[in-house]
Design an enzyme around this catalytic site. Structure first.
Site, PDB file in Angstrom:
ATOM      1  N   ARG A 147       8.512   4.742  -2.572  1.00 60.03           N
ATOM      2  CA  ARG A 147       7.064   4.820  -2.759  1.00 60.03           C
ATOM      3  C   ARG A 147       6.459   5.935  -1.931  1.00 60.03           C
ATOM      4  O   ARG A 147       5.492   6.564  -2.331  1.00 60.03           O
ATOM      5  CB  ARG A 147       6.445   3.476  -2.373  1.00 60.03           C
ATOM      6  CG  ARG A 147       4.953   3.502  -2.220  1.00 60.03           C
ATOM      7  CD  ARG A 147       4.376   2.120  -2.115  1.00 60.03           C
ATOM      8  NE  ARG A 147       4.689   1.348  -3.304  1.00 60.03           N
ATOM      9  CZ  ARG A 147       4.943   0.043  -3.303  1.00 60.03           C
ATOM     10  NH1 ARG A 147       4.927  -0.633  -2.181  1.00 60.03           N
ATOM     11  NH2 ARG A 147       5.211  -0.582  -4.416  1.00 60.03           N
ATOM     12  N   TYR A 148       6.992   6.150  -0.732  1.00 58.44           N
ATOM     13  CA  TYR A 148       6.459   7.154   0.182  1.00 58.44           C
ATOM     14  C   TYR A 148       7.380   8.365   0.179  1.00 58.44           C
ATOM     15  O   TYR A 148       8.571   8.240  -0.106  1.00 58.44           O
ATOM     16  CB  TYR A 148       6.401   6.568   1.593  1.00 58.44           C
ATOM     17  CG  TYR A 148       5.458   5.401   1.759  1.00 58.44           C
ATOM     18  CD1 TYR A 148       4.080   5.610   1.803  1.00 58.44           C
ATOM     19  CD2 TYR A 148       5.933   4.112   1.888  1.00 58.44           C
ATOM     20  CE1 TYR A 148       3.221   4.540   1.973  1.00 58.44           C
ATOM     21  CE2 TYR A 148       5.070   3.043   2.065  1.00 58.44           C
ATOM     22  CZ  TYR A 148       3.711   3.266   2.112  1.00 58.44           C
ATOM     23  OH  TYR A 148       2.855   2.214   2.297  1.00 58.44           O
ATOM     24  N   ARG A 151      10.550   8.090   3.016  1.00 55.60           N
ATOM     25  CA  ARG A 151      11.284   6.861   3.356  1.00 55.60           C
ATOM     26  C   ARG A 151      11.448   5.959   2.147  1.00 55.60           C
ATOM     27  O   ARG A 151      10.627   5.975   1.234  1.00 55.60           O
ATOM     28  CB  ARG A 151      10.605   6.126   4.501  1.00 55.60           C
ATOM     29  CG  ARG A 151       9.144   5.773   4.289  1.00 55.60           C
ATOM     30  CD  ARG A 151       8.460   5.701   5.670  1.00 55.60           C
ATOM     31  NE  ARG A 151       7.093   5.207   5.609  1.00 55.60           N
ATOM     32  CZ  ARG A 151       6.053   5.944   5.266  1.00 55.60           C
ATOM     33  NH1 ARG A 151       6.217   7.209   4.868  1.00 55.60           N
ATOM     34  NH2 ARG A 151       4.839   5.433   5.270  1.00 55.60           N
ATOM     35  N   CYS A 160      18.169 -15.069   1.578  1.00 56.49           N
ATOM     36  CA  CYS A 160      17.540 -15.199   2.898  1.00 56.49           C
ATOM     37  C   CYS A 160      18.125 -16.419   3.588  1.00 56.49           C
ATOM     38  O   CYS A 160      18.751 -17.263   2.950  1.00 56.49           O
ATOM     39  CB  CYS A 160      16.032 -15.379   2.760  1.00 56.49           C
ATOM     40  SG  CYS A 160      15.236 -13.940   2.022  1.00 56.49           S
ATOM     41  N   CYS A 164      10.438 -18.408   2.353  1.00 56.62           N
ATOM     42  CA  CYS A 164       9.015 -18.549   2.671  1.00 56.62           C
ATOM     43  C   CYS A 164       8.256 -18.761   1.368  1.00 56.62           C
ATOM     44  O   CYS A 164       8.443 -18.000   0.415  1.00 56.62           O
ATOM     45  CB  CYS A 164       8.484 -17.281   3.330  1.00 56.62           C
ATOM     46  SG  CYS A 164       9.587 -16.631   4.596  1.00 56.62           S
ATOM     47  N   CYS A 167       6.493 -15.729  -0.318  1.00 56.16           N
ATOM     48  CA  CYS A 167       7.291 -14.492  -0.394  1.00 56.16           C
ATOM     49  C   CYS A 167       6.742 -13.518  -1.435  1.00 56.16           C
ATOM     50  O   CYS A 167       6.547 -13.877  -2.592  1.00 56.16           O
ATOM     51  CB  CYS A 167       8.737 -14.810  -0.737  1.00 56.16           C
ATOM     52  SG  CYS A 167       9.752 -13.320  -0.879  1.00 56.16           S
ATOM     53  N   ARG A 169       8.279 -11.119  -2.689  1.00 51.85           N
ATOM     54  CA  ARG A 169       9.336 -10.689  -3.605  1.00 51.85           C
ATOM     55  C   ARG A 169       9.998 -11.877  -4.295  1.00 51.85           C
ATOM     56  O   ARG A 169      11.172 -11.826  -4.659  1.00 51.85           O
ATOM     57  CB  ARG A 169      10.370  -9.896  -2.804  1.00 51.85           C
ATOM     58  CG  ARG A 169      10.566  -8.504  -3.332  1.00 51.85           C
ATOM     59  CD  ARG A 169      11.322  -7.629  -2.349  1.00 51.85           C
ATOM     60  NE  ARG A 169      10.443  -6.704  -1.704  1.00 51.85           N
ATOM     61  CZ  ARG A 169      10.512  -6.361  -0.421  1.00 51.85           C
ATOM     62  NH1 ARG A 169      11.445  -6.868   0.356  1.00 51.85           N
ATOM     63  NH2 ARG A 169       9.663  -5.500   0.081  1.00 51.85           N
ATOM     64  N   ASP A 328      -0.381 -11.172  -0.109  1.00 53.93           N
ATOM     65  CA  ASP A 328      -0.363 -10.488  -1.407  1.00 53.93           C
ATOM     66  C   ASP A 328      -0.802 -11.412  -2.548  1.00 53.93           C
ATOM     67  O   ASP A 328      -0.760 -12.630  -2.423  1.00 53.93           O
ATOM     68  CB  ASP A 328       1.045  -9.954  -1.696  1.00 53.93           C
ATOM     69  CG  ASP A 328       1.395  -8.775  -0.799  1.00 53.93           C
ATOM     70  OD1 ASP A 328       0.486  -7.990  -0.468  1.00 53.93           O
ATOM     71  OD2 ASP A 328       2.580  -8.645  -0.440  1.00 53.93           O
ATOM     72  N   ASP A 365      -1.574  -4.428   1.560  1.00 54.62           N
ATOM     73  CA  ASP A 365      -0.608  -3.675   0.756  1.00 54.62           C
ATOM     74  C   ASP A 365      -1.226  -3.574  -0.636  1.00 54.62           C
ATOM     75  O   ASP A 365      -1.512  -4.593  -1.272  1.00 54.62           O
ATOM     76  CB  ASP A 365       0.752  -4.404   0.733  1.00 54.62           C
ATOM     77  CG  ASP A 365       1.914  -3.420   0.742  1.00 54.62           C
ATOM     78  OD1 ASP A 365       1.707  -2.261   0.305  1.00 54.62           O
ATOM     79  OD2 ASP A 365       3.014  -3.787   1.170  1.00 54.62           O
ATOM     80  N   LYS A 372       0.635   0.831   1.859  1.00 49.83           N
ATOM     81  CA  LYS A 372      -0.063   0.037   2.863  1.00 49.83           C
ATOM     82  C   LYS A 372      -1.372   0.710   3.259  1.00 49.83           C
ATOM     83  O   LYS A 372      -1.382   1.884   3.587  1.00 49.83           O
ATOM     84  CB  LYS A 372       0.833  -0.106   4.086  1.00 49.83           C
ATOM     85  CG  LYS A 372       2.080  -0.897   3.758  1.00 49.83           C
ATOM     86  CD  LYS A 372       3.037  -0.932   4.915  1.00 49.83           C
ATOM     87  CE  LYS A 372       4.259  -1.743   4.590  1.00 49.83           C
ATOM     88  NZ  LYS A 372       5.151  -1.061   3.630  1.00 49.83           N
TER      89      LYS A 372
END
Ligand code: PLP
Ligand code: SF4
Length: 531
Positions: A147-148, A151, A160, A164, A167, A169, A328, A365, A372
């Site tokens: 995206r950037y 990076r 995981c 959570c 989450c 994702r 999100d 985000d 971000k």
């Protein structure tokens, strides 16, 4: 450990002169028995021998996930029973260590809310999306999000240690049949090899630290064999859910591949246990700087006092608060969302009131994949050509006089300025300030879409990140907004936007020619007297 326990520990060390026992160091805290402090275990695991309890493989293979098992650990509420019985819910799995931190009788326990599903999470909300950050649309190869400019995010697994409920994702995380393997890692590494502007790689997932140690090392080595990769970052919640995983072997392995940074994910002070303190200490000693990314969650940490305690416990463990994320717009997270104003309030309650080291940046985000976006309380109130008006954390307002003699930086003779930019798009906002441009549009925007048609720009791939629109304004619910063609075909459906829509007339001035207020006319500036 509470203050009484700290005092007892200090008293116990009284008289011992050599070597100095630093009892303020959370990694060295002792329990009432004089041995290294440990956190509580739920009664059902009381008889598990320590060697097993402290073995991360045992913790992983004994995770709890069904209603029947959880009933033996907690007094479940009706809402939790509904959540746990739902057939298509996001995966549930909790390490015995983490489940033991929950108060079994408190339905609002902050750890419990993060990992035990509620019926509420099945409910849709306005703006909800499956892939709210449009990660799939920015994936050149599976699992890699670019995206950037400099990076990439490298998703090395979908697994995981614990899951959570909020989450971001959840569309890919948790499903064991959808995991990434060596072939995918190789394709990801290959993309990074072929893309020399990538100098920073973030390993995430899922959680990279759940990979088999050999597989994790092969990813680290693969990255370190690429000369243009300067830093590798690992984003992990394993030290929170499974601090047992942070062992000598892991630390030695990581230290071979420096420079490595790590961001952890704590949301509440209750998650910072003696086990966590020792794990953080080991990672720091292995030379890995630690940061923390929290998510602002209703009912868990939407309180300036909880946040202040959290950041204090973090810096005490040499973990630097990095980001506080706005929750999100993702499926399942509806009941965790707070207004953005809550995050601003928390930041105002931290900045100036406590160490700068303890203050994270508050981030939204961008829905749709813009990256971000920091959200700051207002400290810069106003400025003129020579004075800046600022306020401090107490509400005290002051001015900073700008220099009258400033020789602008000479970019013509500056070697850094003259070295070629690795990629376009770095001019950013400076073009606006120079008066070279009046607005900034994404590449190709003007060619394909009527100017100002924000919806058309955002909805180029409606299948991926159109908000479901549940509860939206009548007539728009559920249906993607029309994408306008150049020249304005169909633009009548989005009234009042852009030139072709017949709403606002096009400005009569071009880029850089906007009219200035005439001499003596009000300029709309606040704080007139200070300026
Ligand atoms: C968060 C994120 C990054 C890293 O952002 P920083 O602000 O540098 O921490 C990089 N790529 C993607 C896709 C991200 O979501
Ligand atoms: S640890 Fe991270 S990736 Fe895993 S479930 Fe939690 S938020 Fe999602």
């Amino acid at each position: 450990m509470d203050t009484t326990e700290t005092r007892t520990s200090v008293a116990r060390s009284g008289g011992s002169t050599d070597p100095f026992l630093n009892l303020r160091d959370p990694a060295k805290r002792l329990g009432p028995d004089g041995k290294p402090a440990v956190s509580r275990r739920a009664p059902i695991w009381e008889d598990v021998p320590d060697e097993k309890w402290n073995d991360w493989r045992w913790q992983l293979s004994n995770r709890v996930n069904t209603l029947e098992e959880l009933e033996r650990v907690l007094n479940l509420t009706e809402d939790e029973r509904e959540g746990l019985s739902a057939p298509d819910k996001f995966r549930v799995d909790i390490t015995p260590y983490f489940a033991s931190l929950i108060d079994p009788d408190d339905p609002n326990d902050p750890i419990r809310l993060q990992v035990i599903p509620k019926g509420q999470e099945l409910r849709a909300f306005t703006g909800m999306m499956e892939d709210s950050l449009a990660e799939d649309r920015h994936s050149p190869v599976p699992g890699l999000v670019h995206r950037y400019p400099d990076r990439v995010l490298m998703l090395v697994t979908t697994q995981c240690a614990t899951y959570c409920r909020y989450c971001t994702r959840s569309r890919i995380v948790g499903d064991p049949s959808q995991n990434f393997n060596r072939a995918e890692h190789e394709a990801q590494l290959d993309y990074i090899r072929r893309t020399p502007q990538i100098r920073d790689v973030l390993i995430s997932g899922g959680d990279g630290l759940t990979l088999a140690p050999k597989l994790l090392e092969s990813v680290m080595r693969g990255l370190r064999e690429i000369p243009h990769v300067e830093i590798v970052r690992i984003g992990s919640r394993v030290p929170v859910f499974l601090p047992q995983r942070v062992d000598e072997e892991l630390c030695e392995m990581l230290a071979k591949y420096h420079p490595i940074w790590m961001n952890l994910h704590f949301n509440h002070p209750n998650e910072i246990t003696p086990e966590v303190a020792r794990a953080a200490d080991m990672l720091t000693r292995a030379g890995v700087p630690l940061g923390n990314q929290s998510v602002l969650l209703a009912g868990v940490n939407d309180c300036v006092h909880i946040q202040r305690d959290l950041v204090h416990r973090l810096v005490e463990n040499r973990i630097r608060p990095y980001y506080l994320y706005q929750c999100d717009l993702v499926e399942g997270a509806g009941h965790f969302r707070t207004p953005v104003g809550k995050g601003i309030e928390i930041l105002e309650g931290l900045r100036g009131h406590t160490s700068g080291y303890a203050v994270p940046m508050y981030i939204v985000d961008a829905p749709g994949g813009g990256g971000k976006i920091p959200v700051m309380p207002n400290y810069l109130i106003s400025y003129s050509d020579h004075k800046v008006v600022l306020r401090n954390y107490e509400g005290y307002i002051t001015t900073y006089e700008e220099p009258t003699t400033y020789t602008p930086h000479d970019s013509a003779s500056c070697a850094y300025c003259r070295s070629p930019r690795p990629e376009p798009g770095q001019e950013g906002i400076t073009g606006l300030l120079d008066g070279k441009k009046m607005w900034i549009e994404p590449a190709g925007f003007e060619l394909t879409h009527a100017r100002g048609n924000v919806e058309a720009h955002r909805l180029q791939d409606p299948s991926k990140w159109v908000a479901y629109g549940i509860g939206a304004i009548e007539g728009r619910a559920g249906a993607p907004l029309p994408v306008l063609e150049a020249g304005g075909a169909g633009s009548g459906e989005v009234p009042g936007r852009g030139e072709a829509g017949g709403g606002a007339a096009a400005p009569e001035y071009g880029p850089g020619e906007e009219p200035r207020p005439a001499e003596g006319m009000p300029s709309g500036t606040a704080n007139h007297e200070l300026l």
